[in-house]
Design a protein around this motif. Sequence first.
Motif, PDB file in Angstrom:
ATOM      1  N   TYR A   1       4.199   1.548  -1.048  1.00  0.00           N
ATOM      2  CA  TYR A   1       4.834   1.487  -2.714  1.00  0.00           C
ATOM      3  C   TYR A   1       6.202   1.572  -2.125  1.00  0.00           C
TER       4      TYR A   1
ATOM      5  N   THR B   1      -2.323  -1.058  -6.864  1.00  0.00           N
ATOM      6  CA  THR B   1      -1.822  -0.465  -7.170  1.00  0.00           C
ATOM      7  C   THR B   1      -0.866  -0.215  -8.545  1.00  0.00           C
TER       8      THR B   1
ATOM      9  N   ILE C   1       1.323  -0.996  -0.111  1.00  0.00           N
ATOM     10  CA  ILE C   1       0.374   0.138   0.163  1.00  0.00           C
ATOM     11  C   ILE C   1       0.914   1.426  -0.090  1.00  0.00           C
TER      12      ILE C   1
END
Length: 231
Positions: free
Chosen positions: A31, A64, A29
């Motif tokens: 990155y 993502t 989440i």
Amino acid sequence: MELVDTFDNLHIGVDADKDGDTSLHVAIICYMNDYAMALIDIDEGWLNIQNCLLQTPLHLAVLTGQIDIVRALLTNGANATLRDHKGETPLHIACEKGDRDSVAALVRSIRTEAARKEYFSIRNCEGLTCVHVASKQREFIILGHLFCKGADVNIGDGKSGRTVLHYAVEKNDIEMVSLLLTHPNIEVDRKTYEGESPLYLAFWRNHRRIRNKLIKKGAYFDYGYFEEGVE
């Protein structure tokens, strides 16, 4: 905050936070690519843990757009068939986002033809398969890839029995209809649960060009039933 400090402050383990997220969920989440990769490599059973929204790390990696994480998860045994709270597999999400790389990686992870066929038939809570999702997003290249790998062009959704051809006809999407009609296994007379064929929908919506294409492809046209309004 320095990246190393962030790593130090994260608890490495499968214990979940209040949202059901493990350290791996959080790393994806946020990155934190290197940290996520390290967690994947030392997998301690968290690759397929689902959070409170039933999202696995693979769902989040696709969501993502982190293709390197997607590939690493799949290589290390992440399950691509698990569904989130919307009933969606990571493939549904990739199709909706138009993420061709993730679609290819996810499909490649399903080794056998029989398993792929089952994978492609999974429906989300809206009754849609990955084929329906890709078609609604007009992802022509993704659709072609799915069909090439064995996805059923004639599969109906779970609520109405509509195929992707029904949806394209309803939208008067002649480009999509033209593409679908090139599929060697297309069934132009496939009916919905209410008995509506694509030609039926085209006629009552006055989509003349699509109607003509369907008839040319061999769709059954009952002149008695459609007597009124036929040119």
